[in-house]
Design a protein around this motif. Structure first.
Motif, PDB file in Angstrom:
ATOM      1  N   MET A  44       0.848  -1.187   0.000  1.00 57.21           N
ATOM      2  CA  MET A  44       0.000   0.000   0.000  1.00 57.21           C
ATOM      3  C   MET A  44       0.888   1.243   0.000  1.00 57.21           C
ATOM      4  O   MET A  44       1.980   1.229   0.565  1.00 57.21           O
ATOM      5  CB  MET A  44      -0.923   0.001   1.215  1.00 57.21           C
ATOM      6  N   PRO A  45       0.447   2.318  -0.626  1.00 58.07           N
ATOM      7  CA  PRO A  45       1.299   3.510  -0.700  1.00 58.07           C
ATOM      8  C   PRO A  45       1.406   4.219   0.644  1.00 58.07           C
ATOM      9  O   PRO A  45       0.486   4.198   1.453  1.00 58.07           O
ATOM     10  CB  PRO A  45       0.579   4.391  -1.719  1.00 58.07           C
ATOM     11  N   SER A  46       2.547   4.849   0.845  1.00 58.43           N
ATOM     12  CA  SER A  46       2.736   5.659   2.048  1.00 58.43           C
ATOM     13  C   SER A  46       2.178   7.059   1.786  1.00 58.43           C
ATOM     14  O   SER A  46       2.014   7.478   0.648  1.00 58.43           O
ATOM     15  CB  SER A  46       4.204   5.724   2.439  1.00 58.43           C
ATOM     16  N   VAL A  47       1.892   7.756   2.869  1.00 60.00           N
ATOM     17  CA  VAL A  47       1.280   9.084   2.763  1.00 60.00           C
ATOM     18  C   VAL A  47       2.259  10.120   3.306  1.00 60.00           C
ATOM     19  O   VAL A  47       2.673  10.036   4.465  1.00 60.00           O
ATOM     20  CB  VAL A  47      -0.037   9.137   3.564  1.00 60.00           C
ATOM     21  N   PRO A  48       2.665  11.101   2.483  1.00 60.14           N
ATOM     22  CA  PRO A  48       3.555  12.150   2.985  1.00 60.14           C
ATOM     23  C   PRO A  48       2.778  13.163   3.830  1.00 60.14           C
ATOM     24  O   PRO A  48       1.714  13.636   3.427  1.00 60.14           O
ATOM     25  CB  PRO A  48       4.107  12.795   1.716  1.00 60.14           C
ATOM     26  N   LEU A  49       3.310  13.460   4.997  1.00 54.71           N
ATOM     27  CA  LEU A  49       2.705  14.440   5.902  1.00 54.71           C
ATOM     28  C   LEU A  49       3.750  15.487   6.257  1.00 54.71           C
ATOM     29  O   LEU A  49       4.938  15.174   6.331  1.00 54.71           O
ATOM     30  CB  LEU A  49       2.190  13.763   7.168  1.00 54.71           C
ATOM     31  N   ALA A  50       3.312  16.709   6.494  1.00 58.54           N
ATOM     32  CA  ALA A  50       4.246  17.779   6.824  1.00 58.54           C
ATOM     33  C   ALA A  50       3.556  18.817   7.699  1.00 58.54           C
ATOM     34  O   ALA A  50       2.334  18.933   7.697  1.00 58.54           O
ATOM     35  CB  ALA A  50       4.775  18.443   5.558  1.00 58.54           C
ATOM     36  N   ALA A  51       4.381  19.534   8.440  1.00 59.63           N
ATOM     37  CA  ALA A  51       3.891  20.641   9.268  1.00 59.63           C
ATOM     38  C   ALA A  51       4.967  21.711   9.297  1.00 59.63           C
ATOM     39  O   ALA A  51       6.158  21.420   9.183  1.00 59.63           O
ATOM     40  CB  ALA A  51       3.580  20.163  10.674  1.00 59.63           C
ATOM     41  N   ARG A  52       4.523  22.966   9.459  1.00 59.02           N
ATOM     42  CA  ARG A  52       5.453  24.092   9.510  1.00 59.02           C
ATOM     43  C   ARG A  52       5.026  25.034  10.626  1.00 59.02           C
ATOM     44  O   ARG A  52       3.832  25.249  10.839  1.00 59.02           O
ATOM     45  CB  ARG A  52       5.438  24.838   8.189  1.00 59.02           C
ATOM     46  N   ALA A  53       6.015  25.580  11.316  1.00 65.75           N
ATOM     47  CA  ALA A  53       5.741  26.575  12.360  1.00 65.75           C
ATOM     48  C   ALA A  53       6.747  27.709  12.220  1.00 65.75           C
ATOM     49  O   ALA A  53       7.915  27.487  11.906  1.00 65.75           O
ATOM     50  CB  ALA A  53       5.845  25.947  13.740  1.00 65.75           C
ATOM     51  N   ARG A  54       6.265  28.929  12.470  1.00 68.88           N
ATOM     52  CA  ARG A  54       7.121  30.119  12.425  1.00 68.88           C
ATOM     53  C   ARG A  54       6.943  30.899  13.708  1.00 68.88           C
ATOM     54  O   ARG A  54       5.821  31.137  14.146  1.00 68.88           O
ATOM     55  CB  ARG A  54       6.738  31.011  11.256  1.00 68.88           C
ATOM     56  N   VAL A  55       8.076  31.303  14.290  1.00 71.30           N
ATOM     57  CA  VAL A  55       8.061  32.068  15.530  1.00 71.30           C
ATOM     58  C   VAL A  55       9.144  33.133  15.434  1.00 71.30           C
ATOM     59  O   VAL A  55      10.255  32.870  14.974  1.00 71.30           O
ATOM     60  CB  VAL A  55       8.313  31.157  16.754  1.00 71.30           C
ATOM     61  N   ALA A  56       8.824  34.348  15.899  1.00 75.54           N
ATOM     62  CA  ALA A  56       9.821  35.419  15.946  1.00 75.54           C
ATOM     63  C   ALA A  56      10.829  35.133  17.047  1.00 75.54           C
ATOM     64  O   ALA A  56      10.475  34.648  18.119  1.00 75.54           O
ATOM     65  CB  ALA A  56       9.149  36.760  16.197  1.00 75.54           C
ATOM     66  N   ARG A  57      12.106  35.395  16.752  1.00 74.61           N
ATOM     67  CA  ARG A  57      13.139  35.166  17.760  1.00 74.61           C
ATOM     68  C   ARG A  57      12.952  36.082  18.939  1.00 74.61           C
ATOM     69  O   ARG A  57      12.596  37.249  18.800  1.00 74.61           O
ATOM     70  CB  ARG A  57      14.535  35.424  17.168  1.00 74.61           C
ATOM     71  N   GLU A  58      13.197  35.543  20.120  1.00 75.99           N
ATOM     72  CA  GLU A  58      13.093  36.337  21.340  1.00 75.99           C
ATOM     73  C   GLU A  58      14.440  36.988  21.642  1.00 75.99           C
ATOM     74  O   GLU A  58      15.485  36.357  21.436  1.00 75.99           O
ATOM     75  CB  GLU A  58      12.660  35.451  22.509  1.00 75.99           C
ATOM     76  N   PRO A  59      14.434  38.192  22.152  1.00 76.68           N
ATOM     77  CA  PRO A  59      15.710  38.841  22.480  1.00 76.68           C
ATOM     78  C   PRO A  59      16.344  38.192  23.699  1.00 76.68           C
ATOM     79  O   PRO A  59      15.662  37.680  24.591  1.00 76.68           O
ATOM     80  CB  PRO A  59      15.305  40.299  22.794  1.00 76.68           C
ATOM     81  N   GLY A  60      17.659  38.163  23.725  1.00 78.91           N
ATOM     82  CA  GLY A  60      18.386  37.649  24.871  1.00 78.91           C
ATOM     83  C   GLY A  60      18.591  36.163  24.873  1.00 78.91           C
ATOM     84  O   GLY A  60      18.946  35.579  25.910  1.00 78.91           O
ATOM     85  N   GLY A  61      18.404  35.478  23.755  1.00 73.34           N
ATOM     86  CA  GLY A  61      18.613  34.039  23.703  1.00 73.34           C
ATOM     87  C   GLY A  61      20.103  33.700  23.647  1.00 73.34           C
ATOM     88  O   GLY A  61      20.959  34.561  23.541  1.00 73.34           O
ATOM     89  N   ASP A  62      20.403  32.410  23.739  1.00 74.73           N
ATOM     90  CA  ASP A  62      21.786  31.931  23.686  1.00 74.73           C
ATOM     91  C   ASP A  62      22.208  31.779  22.220  1.00 74.73           C
ATOM     92  O   ASP A  62      22.244  30.696  21.681  1.00 74.73           O
ATOM     93  CB  ASP A  62      21.933  30.583  24.414  1.00 74.73           C
ATOM     94  N   TRP A  63      22.495  32.906  21.564  1.00 76.04           N
ATOM     95  CA  TRP A  63      22.884  32.858  20.165  1.00 76.04           C
ATOM     96  C   TRP A  63      24.354  32.841  20.096  1.00 76.04           C
ATOM     97  O   TRP A  63      25.118  32.769  19.394  1.00 76.04           O
ATOM     98  CB  TRP A  63      22.303  34.042  19.386  1.00 76.04           C
TER      99      TRP A  63
END
Length: 108
Positions: free
Chosen positions: A89-108
């Motif tokens: 039987m064929p497989s089904v491709p699934l995907a998801a996307r999320a976008r978030v603005a970077r927070e100031p003061g992170g460990d960059w």
């Protein structure tokens, strides 16, 4: 006559049940992809590398998680191919996307 009709009705009910279970399985995998994408994006926006690793661990088996940052926005994409239990039987491709603005003061 009754037994033949009962056999056909039973097989049809089993096929319908199998299709319903496959559909529920696909919805659950899709929701896991959405949850993983949003959790990884939140942790990456905060700059929490350990949180990103833990969030990626919650991805469905066989999923690929890609993260990119552009113009202060973290984008996470999760892709997976849901494979049925029956071979052939064929497989089904699934995907998801999320976008978030970077927070100031992170460990960059």
């Amino acid at each position: 006559m009754v037994t033949a009709e009962l056999a056909v009705a039973t097989l049809a009910a089993l096929v319908l049940l199998g299709m319903l279970l496959w559909g529920i399985f696909l919805v659950v995998v899709e929701l896991r992809c959405v949850d993983t994408a949003s959790a990884v994006a939140r942790q990456a926006a905060r700059g929490d590398a350990k949180g990103v690793r833990l969030a990626k661990a919650a991805a469905p088996p066989g999923a690929t998680v890609s993260t990119s940052t552009r113009a202060g926005v973290v984008t996470v994409e999760v892709h997976v191919r849901a494979r049925p239990l029956l071979s052939g039987m064929p497989s089904v491709p699934l995907a998801a996307r999320a976008r978030v603005a970077r927070e100031p003061g992170g460990d960059w």
